[in-house]
Write an enzyme that holds these catalytic residues in place. Structure first.
Site, PDB file in Angstrom:
ATOM      1  N   GLY A  18     -53.177  79.364 -46.266  1.00 35.77           N
ATOM      2  CA  GLY A  18     -53.691  77.996 -46.324  1.00 35.77           C
ATOM      3  C   GLY A  18     -52.573  76.973 -46.356  1.00 35.77           C
ATOM      4  N   SER A  42     -57.196  86.435 -47.063  1.00 35.00           N
ATOM      5  CA  SER A  42     -58.612  86.781 -47.019  1.00 35.00           C
ATOM      6  C   SER A  42     -58.818  88.091 -46.276  1.00 35.00           C
ATOM      7  CB  SER A  42     -59.387  85.670 -46.315  1.00 35.00           C
ATOM      8  OG  SER A  42     -58.972  85.579 -44.953  1.00 35.00           O
ATOM      9  N   ARG A  44     -60.134  88.530 -43.562  1.00 30.90           N
ATOM     10  CA  ARG A  44     -59.851  88.343 -42.134  1.00 30.90           C
ATOM     11  C   ARG A  44     -58.390  88.608 -41.790  1.00 30.90           C
ATOM     12  NH1 ARG A  44     -57.572  84.400 -39.456  1.00 30.90           N
ATOM     13  NH2 ARG A  44     -57.491  83.071 -41.314  1.00 30.90           N
ATOM     14  N   ARG A 120     -56.939  74.991 -65.554  1.00 33.40           N
ATOM     15  CA  ARG A 120     -56.103  73.900 -66.065  1.00 33.40           C
ATOM     16  C   ARG A 120     -56.477  73.447 -67.469  1.00 33.40           C
ATOM     17  NH1 ARG A 120     -56.386  70.459 -60.538  1.00 33.40           N
ATOM     18  NH2 ARG A 120     -54.728  71.546 -59.380  1.00 33.40           N
ATOM     19  N   CYS A 155     -53.267  66.881 -57.628  1.00 29.24           N
ATOM     20  CA  CYS A 155     -52.221  66.218 -56.849  1.00 29.24           C
ATOM     21  C   CYS A 155     -52.079  64.732 -57.169  1.00 29.24           C
ATOM     22  CB  CYS A 155     -52.476  66.411 -55.350  1.00 29.24           C
ATOM     23  SG  CYS A 155     -54.137  65.940 -54.813  1.00 29.24           S
ATOM     24  N   LYS A 211     -60.984  64.916 -62.951  1.00 35.51           N
ATOM     25  CA  LYS A 211     -59.729  65.633 -63.163  1.00 35.51           C
ATOM     26  C   LYS A 211     -58.624  64.692 -63.632  1.00 35.51           C
ATOM     27  CE  LYS A 211     -60.628  69.190 -59.644  1.00 35.51           C
ATOM     28  NZ  LYS A 211     -60.233  69.676 -58.294  1.00 35.51           N
ATOM     29  N   ARG A 245     -60.486  58.721 -50.075  1.00 35.43           N
ATOM     30  CA  ARG A 245     -59.782  59.426 -49.008  1.00 35.43           C
ATOM     31  C   ARG A 245     -59.511  58.424 -47.887  1.00 35.43           C
ATOM     32  NH1 ARG A 245     -57.530  63.960 -50.079  1.00 35.43           N
ATOM     33  NH2 ARG A 245     -59.440  65.095 -50.571  1.00 35.43           N
ATOM     34  N   HIS A 252     -50.064  60.346 -51.459  1.00 38.44           N
ATOM     35  CA  HIS A 252     -51.119  59.670 -52.210  1.00 38.44           C
ATOM     36  C   HIS A 252     -50.565  58.373 -52.818  1.00 38.44           C
ATOM     37  CE1 HIS A 252     -53.592  63.007 -51.493  1.00 38.44           C
ATOM     38  NE2 HIS A 252     -53.687  63.535 -52.697  1.00 38.44           N
ATOM     39  N   THR A 337     -48.671  67.309 -51.049  1.00 39.49           N
ATOM     40  CA  THR A 337     -48.561  68.753 -50.847  1.00 39.49           C
ATOM     41  C   THR A 337     -47.207  69.302 -51.277  1.00 39.49           C
ATOM     42  OG1 THR A 337     -47.809  68.598 -48.534  1.00 39.49           O
ATOM     43  CG2 THR A 337     -50.193  68.679 -48.926  1.00 39.49           C
TER      44      THR A 337
END
Length: 385
Positions: A18, A42, A44, A120, A155, A211, A245, A252, A337
């Site tokens: 990911g 996964s 897959r 968390r 994040c 969060k 978003r 951010h 990220t």
């Protein structure tokens, strides 16, 4: 004659295909302390070479060290490519599977550093931003068994608490209002559909506001209290968050207003932000110096111009000015990220290793880091059981 370098510590990455998993592998490719020896994925992708299984979305090629590894299932019998034990795992698992998977791995003896939100707020799991509350890792000092889970925050929370910490220490924070403008990369793969986000702002991100409000109080809380778990008393700060978003790739942006216990002019606040430099993080490879960059231009920070500061690990703060409703307002930017996900978790792992909390692993910088972090907060270390 130069000293012989220490062997790098073998680590694994869970959920490696990911967006966050790819960031982990990119950051770990040339890491001086850690060496990736296992990746999971996964059903897959299990059994394939990582280089064949992943849809790589970062600049450049898949790191050669990871490309040749066979993707393994996420299970307690995880072992490196050489069959040897792995003491430390980085989790980029999705929240739908992270909870039970990480708990199972902890119970099997692994030290798991997780970017997921599943644990968390667990009473025995430290939620850590090293420059802000690195001393909270000490709740793991007296744990029974080798396994543990340590987490980094959401994040958006990471950038916020980095800016709030020096203000809270210097002036005392009583209330926070924050409005976030969050990049699409925070939604992971496949992300937000183009017809939803282009020419648009989406004023809702599931669970994000909750969060920020709960994690911020825990992180700014005090080690040695009783309210938030074993030894963590959450900070009594009223927080209101509104999350949006926006069509930005990475970075951010957060517009923040705070009510202070003691009055502070913008110049005093800027000085406090610039001075954040906790001694316990100075020798960690991923730590930015400085962790907060204060900019003076009236139109900064901006994602395209400022998200790469400190190799994407620094927070940029600007537009510090009086607030007519509360006391002080400012704008901050963090790379979601890097600092907000994989990079933040990597820094937590470095701190845990440096503090001697990962059993069977010798700290590359000795055992002094844990003591420095505690001394900075006026605390004493706990004894191991």
């Amino acid at each position: 004659m130069s000293p012989t370098p220490r062997p790098r510590i073998p680590v694994g990455v869970l959920g490696a295909t990911g967006t966050v998993g790819q960031r982990f592998l990119s950051l770990l490719a040339d890491h001086p302390w850690f060496r990736v020896v296992a990746v999971t994925g996964s059903d897959r992708t299990v059994g394939k070479r990582y280089g064949e299984a992943v849809q790589w979305i970062l600049p450049g090629d898949v790191p050669a060290e990871a490309a040749a590894l066979t993707v393994l299932p996420t299970a307690p019998d995880l072992a490196g490519a050489d069959g040897k034990e792995i003491p430390l795992l980085f989790s980029a698992l999705g929240s739908d599977v992270a909870g039970p998977a990480e708990a199972e791995l902890r119970d099997a003896g692994y030290f798991v550093v997780s970017n997921a939100g599943s644990h968390r707020m667990d009473h025995d799991v430290p939620l850590v931003v090293p420059e802000v509350n690195g001393d909270h890792l000490e709740i793991l000092r007296g744990r029974k068994g080798r396994g543990a889970i340590a987490t980094n925050p959401n994040c958006s929370t990471i950038g916020l608490v980095l800016a709030l910490r020096p203000l809270h220490d210097r002036f005392g924070i009583e209330a926070v209002n924050v409005v976030t403008l969050q990049a699409v990369s925070g939604a992971g793969l496949p992300g937000v559909a183009s017809l939803q986000i282009l020419d648009n702002v989406i004023p809702y991100i599931p669970s994000e506001e909750e969060k920020i409000e709960s994690e911020t109080c825990r992180i700014l809380g005090r080690l040695g209290g009783a309210g938030g778990g074993p030894g963590i008393e959450p900070a009594p700060i009223a927080i209101s968050a509104q999350c949006n978003r926006v069509p930005v790739l990475d970075g951010h942006t957060e517009c923040v207003s705070v009510r202070l216990r003691d009055s502070a002019a913008p110049a005093q606040a800027a000085a406090a932000l610039r001075e954040l430099d906790p001694p316990g993080t100075r020798d960690l490879p991923s730590a930015p110096r400085p962790p907060i960059v204060v900019v003076e231009a009236a139109d900064r920070p901006q994602p395209r111009l400022d998200r790469g500061r400190g190799r994407g690990m620094a927070v940029t703060v600007g537009r510090i000015r009086p607030c007519p409703v509360l006391d002080l307002r400012f704008v901050l930017l963090s790379h979601n990220t890097l600092r907000g996900a994989a990079g933040g978790a990597l820094l937590v792992a470095e701190q845990a290793v440096a503090a001697g909390l990962v059993e069977g692993v010798v700290s590359p910088v000795g055992q002094a880091v844990g003591g420095q972090l505690l001394q900075a907060r006026g605390l004493k270390p706990r004894k191991s059981s």
